[in-house]
Design a protein around this motif. Structure first.
Motif, short mmCIF file in Angstrom:
data_model
loop_
_atom_site.label_atom_id
_atom_site.label_comp_id
_atom_site.label_asym_id
_atom_site.label_seq_id
_atom_site.Cartn_x
_atom_site.Cartn_y
_atom_site.Cartn_z
N ALA B 368 0.83 -1.21 0.00
CA ALA B 368 0.00 0.00 0.00
C ALA B 368 0.85 1.26 0.00
CB ALA B 368 -0.92 -0.01 1.22
N LYS B 369 1.97 1.17 0.70
CA LYS B 369 2.81 2.37 0.89
C LYS B 369 3.35 2.89 -0.44
CE LYS B 369 5.92 4.14 4.41
NZ LYS B 369 6.12 5.34 3.68
N GLU B 370 3.54 1.97 -1.37
CA GLU B 370 4.10 2.41 -2.66
C GLU B 370 3.18 3.37 -3.39
OE1 GLU B 370 7.08 0.03 -4.91
OE2 GLU B 370 5.85 -1.58 -4.08
N VAL B 371 1.86 3.25 -3.14
CA VAL B 371 0.95 4.22 -3.77
C VAL B 371 0.71 5.40 -2.82
CG1 VAL B 371 -1.25 3.10 -3.14
CG2 VAL B 371 -1.15 4.50 -5.14
N ILE B 372 0.67 5.13 -1.51
CA ILE B 372 0.48 6.24 -0.55
C ILE B 372 1.62 7.26 -0.70
CG2 ILE B 372 0.48 6.83 1.91
CD1 ILE B 372 -1.00 4.20 2.46
N ASP B 373 2.82 6.76 -0.89
CA ASP B 373 3.97 7.66 -1.04
C ASP B 373 3.85 8.56 -2.27
OD1 ASP B 373 5.12 6.75 1.25
OD2 ASP B 373 6.61 5.46 0.28
N GLU B 374 3.02 8.14 -3.22
CA GLU B 374 2.85 8.94 -4.44
C GLU B 374 1.77 10.02 -4.27
OE1 GLU B 374 4.60 8.68 -7.30
OE2 GLU B 374 5.83 7.13 -6.38
N PHE B 375 0.99 9.94 -3.19
CA PHE B 375 -0.06 10.95 -3.00
C PHE B 375 0.57 12.34 -2.93
CE2 PHE B 375 -3.24 7.91 -0.67
CZ PHE B 375 -3.56 7.34 -1.89
N SER B 376 -0.10 13.30 -3.54
CA SER B 376 0.46 14.65 -3.59
C SER B 376 0.23 15.43 -2.30
CB SER B 376 -0.15 15.41 -4.77
OG SER B 376 -1.55 15.52 -4.61
N LEU B 377 -0.79 15.02 -1.53
CA LEU B 377 -1.13 15.74 -0.30
C LEU B 377 -0.67 14.95 0.92
CD1 LEU B 377 -4.71 16.78 -1.43
CD2 LEU B 377 -2.85 18.37 -0.93
N SER B 378 0.19 15.57 1.73
CA SER B 378 0.74 14.85 2.87
C SER B 378 -0.34 14.47 3.87
CB SER B 378 1.84 15.68 3.55
OG SER B 378 1.29 16.90 4.00
N SER B 379 -1.38 15.32 3.98
CA SER B 379 -2.44 14.99 4.94
C SER B 379 -3.21 13.74 4.49
CB SER B 379 -3.38 16.17 5.15
OG SER B 379 -3.70 16.77 3.93
N VAL B 380 -3.37 13.57 3.18
CA VAL B 380 -4.04 12.35 2.69
C VAL B 380 -3.14 11.13 2.92
CG1 VAL B 380 -5.11 11.23 0.68
CG2 VAL B 380 -5.35 13.67 0.99
N GLN B 381 -1.83 11.35 2.81
CA GLN B 381 -0.89 10.27 3.14
C GLN B 381 -1.06 9.84 4.59
OE1 GLN B 381 2.96 11.95 2.18
NE2 GLN B 381 3.00 10.91 0.20
N ASP B 382 -1.11 10.84 5.48
CA ASP B 382 -1.22 10.53 6.92
C ASP B 382 -2.53 9.81 7.23
OD1 ASP B 382 1.17 11.81 7.18
OD2 ASP B 382 0.34 13.69 7.94
N ILE B 383 -3.63 10.35 6.70
CA ILE B 383 -4.95 9.74 6.94
C ILE B 383 -4.95 8.30 6.41
CG2 ILE B 383 -7.38 9.80 6.20
CD1 ILE B 383 -7.05 12.91 6.06
N SER B 384 -4.36 8.13 5.24
CA SER B 384 -4.38 6.80 4.60
C SER B 384 -3.58 5.78 5.42
CB SER B 384 -3.80 6.88 3.19
OG SER B 384 -4.57 7.75 2.41
N GLU B 385 -2.45 6.22 5.97
CA GLU B 385 -1.63 5.28 6.75
C GLU B 385 -2.37 4.84 8.01
OE1 GLU B 385 2.46 5.72 7.16
OE2 GLU B 385 2.77 6.57 5.19
N ILE B 386 -3.08 5.77 8.64
CA ILE B 386 -3.85 5.43 9.84
C ILE B 386 -4.99 4.47 9.46
CG2 ILE B 386 -5.40 6.37 11.62
CD1 ILE B 386 -3.62 8.97 11.43
N ALA B 387 -5.68 4.82 8.36
CA ALA B 387 -6.80 3.98 7.91
C ALA B 387 -6.30 2.58 7.53
CB ALA B 387 -7.48 4.63 6.71
N LEU B 388 -5.14 2.53 6.92
CA LEU B 388 -4.56 1.25 6.51
C LEU B 388 -4.27 0.38 7.74
CD1 LEU B 388 -3.23 -0.55 4.30
CD2 LEU B 388 -1.13 0.73 4.68
N ASP B 389 -3.68 1.00 8.76
CA ASP B 389 -3.39 0.26 10.00
C ASP B 389 -4.66 -0.33 10.60
OD1 ASP B 389 -0.69 0.40 10.16
OD2 ASP B 389 -0.62 2.26 11.30
N SER B 390 -5.70 0.48 10.66
CA SER B 390 -6.93 -0.02 11.29
C SER B 390 -7.58 -1.08 10.40
CB SER B 390 -7.90 1.12 11.60
OG SER B 390 -8.50 1.59 10.44
N TRP B 391 -7.43 -0.95 9.10
CA TRP B 391 -8.01 -1.95 8.19
C TRP B 391 -7.28 -3.29 8.35
CZ3 TRP B 391 -6.56 -4.95 3.90
CH2 TRP B 391 -7.60 -5.45 3.12
N ILE B 392 -5.95 -3.22 8.43
CA ILE B 392 -5.17 -4.45 8.55
C ILE B 392 -5.44 -5.14 9.89
CG2 ILE B 392 -2.82 -5.35 8.80
CD1 ILE B 392 -1.90 -3.24 6.78
#
Lengths: 246, 394
Positions: B368-392
Motif C-alpha cells: 500500500a505504501k508504494e501508492v500512498i507515497d505517491e499521494f500529492s497531499l501529505s495529509s491524505v498520506q497521513d490519513i491513509s496510513e492510519i486507515a490502513l493500520d486499522s483496516w489491517i
C-alpha cells in the motif's frame, strides 16, 4: 550448539537430504562443500525451517531444544540465522523498520525490553560504519535496488544486529568482488566468538582465506561423506569431488 | 438551461434504463444492486451539528451549506452561483462517455439543486480546503443525488481534501462533479472515503483541463460495500500533467470499481494512473483504465499501472488496462499484476524472527505504501496510513 541426526528431507517427492549427521559445538566454524545439487542449500533451508521442504526423518537440536518441528520464526528466535544466497527484495519496507522489528522480536523472546528508536539507530550506524555502508542504507527498502555486494552486506548487517547463536552462510561469497568479500569476512569474524557457531556453505576456498574453519565437511548426494580439516578444501580445489566416489 | 438538460437526461434514462453487463463499463459491476434505491429523500437539515472550521465547505446531501460560507476564510476567492442561474451550456458540457451512460443521466435528471463554485484567477491557497460531504437520510433504500461544478480559473493553485460521512439508513449516493481547470492552474484533489459499510456509492467526475495545468488526484477508499467511480480527464491543451493515485482496501463482500479514462487531445501532455487494490475475503475489485491518445497529440507520455493483492482465495480482481493510440511519437506504457503475498518474502521476514502475522501485515503495508507515497497531499498520506493500520488490524 547444533546437532543434526540422520536428517532426511525432500521437495516435491524428490529426496534431497539422505541422512545428514552434523554437530557444531559452540565456538567453532564449520564448512560444507559439495557439488551443485548435492543438497548444501537444502540443508541450510531445512535448518532455517523453510516450509517448501518436507522433513522426512531425523532431528535437529539447538543446544538442548529439539527444533525439528518448530516454526521458522521460533527457530530464528532460538538463535538460528540464515544468510541467504539470494536475499529477496521487499519494496516499501525500510531496512530500519525491518531490522528494528527483527531485533525487538528477539529481545522480547529473551525477556528483554524493546530497544527504542534512538538506541537502535546508534547500534545500527556503528555496524554500518564497520561495513563501509552509509547511514542512508537504513532508509532504503529491504534489498530493493541493491547491488549483489550490497545484498550480502545487508545480510551481514542483519547478522551483527541480531547477534544469533548460529550463523548459516549459504554461499554468501558468491558474486562478490575482493573488497566486498573482505568486508563480509570481516563481519563474520567480528560476529564469531566462543559462545556462537558458524556454518559456511561454499564452493570456493577464497572466503576461507579470511575465515579460518575448524572443521570441513564434504557432501555428495545428500550425505556428508568426508569430514576433516582445511586440507580437504585444498584437495577439493585441486582435484574436485570425483575422488570421493572411488 | 438546467431544466432542459434534466429533461433530456430523464428521457435518456427512461429509454435506456439501468445499464446491463453487456456494456463495457458495466461488464463486471451489476447495476442491479442500485435498483432498489428508488426513493428520493434528501433533507437539508440533519440530526446533528457537524463541526466545521474556517477552511471547510460543508455539503449536506450534496447541497452546499451556505451557512458555513459565512465563516469560510477563503470566501473572497470564491464566486458561487446556483446551477439554476447558469446559462452557459459549455459549463454543463460533459464527455460523450458520461452523456451516454444511463446512470449519469439518472443523476442529471434526479438532482434537486447544485452549485457552481469558481476559484478566482490566480487564487493561491497555501493550505488545503476541506470539503465534507455529509449524507443522512431517514428512510431506507433511498437515493441521494448531487451535482456540483468546481471551476479553477487561470493561475489558481488549490488543494482540496474531500471526505464523505454517511449517517442514517442504507443509501445510494449518486455524485456528479465537474472540474474545470483553466490554463496554468494547479489542483491537488484528495479524496478519503470511509463509508459506512452499507452505503452504495456511484460517482462521476469529469475534469476539463486547459494548458500547462498540473492536476493530482489522490484517493483512499475503504469500507464501501459498493463503490463505482468514473473519472474522465480531457487534456485539451499542451503542457498539462495529470496524476491519479488510488488505494482501495476491500474486504468481506465489498465491491469496488474504478473506471478511468484519460483523453490526450493535445501535444506534450503527461498522465499517470496508479491504482492498487488490496482484497480480502469475498471482495471484488475492478480496474477499467483507458488512455486515448488522439491523432496529433504527439509527445504524449502516459503510464497506467494496476496492481492487485489478493489476501484470500475467494477474492477477485478484474483488471483491464487499455491504450488507444492514434499518434506516432508517443511514450505510453501499461501494466497489471494480480497475486498473493510473496511466500519467499514471508519466509525471509520470518527467518529473522518476525512472526507470520506480523510479516504478512508488513508486506501488505509495503504494497500500500508504494501508492500512498505517491499521494500529492501529505495529509491524505497521513490519513491513509492510519486507515490502513486499522483496516489491517480490524
Amino acid at each position: 550448539m547444533i546437532k543434526i541426526e540422520n536428517l532426511k528431507a525432500s521437495i516435491d517427492d524428490k529426496d534431497i537430504l539422505k541422512g545428514i549427521n552434523l554437530e557444531i559445538p559452540a565456538g567453532e566454524v564449520h564448512v560444507i562443500m559439495g557439488r551443485n545439487g548435492s543438497g548444501k542449500s537444502t540443508l541450510a533451508n531445512v535448518i532455517a525451517g523453510n516450509e517448501t521442504y518436507e522433513v522426512d526423518g531425523g532431528n535437529i537440536t539447538m543446544e538442548t531444544t529439539d527444533i525439528t518441528e518448530m516454526s521458522i520464526e521460533n527457530r530464528a528466535l532460538e538463535g538460528i540465522f540464515l544468510c541467504f544466497q539470494y536475499p529477496v527484495a521487499i519494496p516499501g519496507v525500510s531496512m530500519a523498520y525491518f531490522l528494528r522489528s527483527a531485533l525487538n522480536a528477539h529481545r522480547k523472546y529473551q525477556g528483554k525490553e524493546e530497544m527504542d528508536a534512538l538506541e537502535f539507530l546508534n547500534k545500527a550506524k556503528a555496524i554500518l560504519s564497520e561495513l563501509g555502508l552509509d547511514d542512508s542504507f537504513l532508509k532504503r527498502s529491504i534489498n530493493d535496488g541493491f547491488s549483489g555486494g550490497e545484498k550480502k552486506k545487508s545480510e551481514i548487517l542483519q547478522l551483527l544486529t541480531i547477534n544469533p547463536k548460529l550463523a548459516v552462510l549459504d554461499e554468501t561469497d558468491s558474486g562478490l568482488d575482493v573488497d566486498a568479500l573482505r568486508t563480509v569476512a570481516k563481519g563474520v569474524n567480528k560476529f564469531k566468538n566462543e559462545n556462537n557457531s558458524v556454518l559456511i556453505i561454499t564452493h570456493y576456498q577464497r572466503l576461507l582465506d579470511y575465515i579460518k574453519p575448524d572443521v570441513v565437511h564434504l557432501m555428495i548426494d545428500g550425505k556428508i561423506v568426508k569430514t576433516g580439516d582445511m586440507s580437504l578444501v585444498e584437495k577439493v580445489e585441486k582435484d574436485g569431488y570425483s575422488w570421493l566416489e572411488k | 438551461m438546467i431544466d432542459i438538460l434534466k429533461k433530456i437526461s430523464s428521457d435518456f434514462f427512461n429509454k435506456q434504463g439501468y445499464p446491463s453487463k453487456k456494456l463495457e463499463n458495466w461488464k463486471f459491476t451489476s447495476s442491479k444492486n442500485l435498483i432498489k434505491f428508488d426513493k428520493q429523500d434528501s433533507p437539508d437539515i440533519v440530526s446533528r451539528k457537524i463541526e466545521t472550521d474556517e477552511s471547510t465547505l460543508l455539503f449536506i446531501n450534496g447541497k452546499l451549506c451556505l451557512d458555513t460560507l459565512e465563516n469560510f476564510k477563503f470566501k473572497d476567492n470564491l464566486e458561487i452561483q446556483d446551477l439554476v442561474n447558469i446559462n452557459d451550456e459549455n459549463v454543463f458540457a460533459f464527455s460523450n462517455t458520461f452523456s451516454n451512460d444511463s446512470m449519469f443521466n439518472l443523476g442529471m435528471s434526479d438532482f434537486e439543486s447544485g452549485h457552481y463554485i469558481k476559484f478566482k484567477k490566480n487564487t493561491t491557497l497555501e493550505n488545503p480546503i476541506k470539503i465534507i460531504n455529509f449524507f443522512e437520510n431517514n428512510s431506507s433504500d433511498c437515493r441521494i443525488t448531487s451535482f456540483n461544478i468546481f471551476h479553477f480559473e487561470e493561475g489558481s493553485q488549490v488543494s482540496i481534501i474531500e471526505k464523505d460521512i454517511n449517517e442514517g439508513t442504507p443509501s445510494f449516493n449518486l455524485k456528479l462533479n465537474k472540474f474545470i481547470c483553466d490554463d496554468a492552474s494547479n489542483l491537488k484533489f484528495g479524496k478519503y472515503i470511509e463509508e459506512k459499510s452499507d452505503c452504495h456509492l456511484l460517482s462521476y467526475s469529469y475534469y476539463e483541463v486547459g494548458k500547462d495545468v498540473c492536476l493530482n488526484i489522490d484517493s483512499m477508499n475503504k469500507n464501501s460495500i459498493f463503490s463505482k467511480e468514473f473519472i474522465e480527464i480531457d487534456l485539451n491543451n499542451t503542457g498539462s500533467d495529470a496524476k491519479i493515485n488510488i488505494l482501495n482496501l476491500v474486504k468481506n463482500e465489498q465491491h469496488l470499481d474504478n473506471n478511468i479514462l484519460i483523453n490526450h487531445n493535445a501535444e506534450h501532455c503527461t498522465s499517470f494512473q496508479h491504482v492498487r487494490n488490496i482484497l480480502d475475503n469475498k471482495s471484488t475489485a475492478v480496474f477499467n483504465g483507458k488512455v486515448i491518445v488522439a491523432e496529433g497529440a504527439q509527445h504524449t507520455d502516459s503510464n497506467q499501472s494496476n496492481k492487485n493483492l489478493l489476501l484470500s482465495l475467494d477474492s477477485t480482481a478484474f483488471s483491464n488496462p487499455q491504450l488507444e493510440i492514434y499518434a506516432d511519437d508517443v511514450s505510453c506504457g501499461h501494466g497489471s499484476t494480480t497475486g498473493a503475498l510473496d511466500e519467499n518474502s514471508i519466509f525471509y521476514l520470518r527467518a529473522r524472527g518476525i512472526d507470520q502475522s506480523s510479516a504478512q501485515k508488513m508486506l501488505i503495508k509495503a504494497f500500500a505504501k508504494e501508492v500512498i507515497d505517491e499521494f500529492s497531499l501529505s495529509s491524505v498520506q497521513d490519513i491513509s496510513e492510519i486507515a490502513l493500520d486499522s483496516w489491517i488490524n480490524g
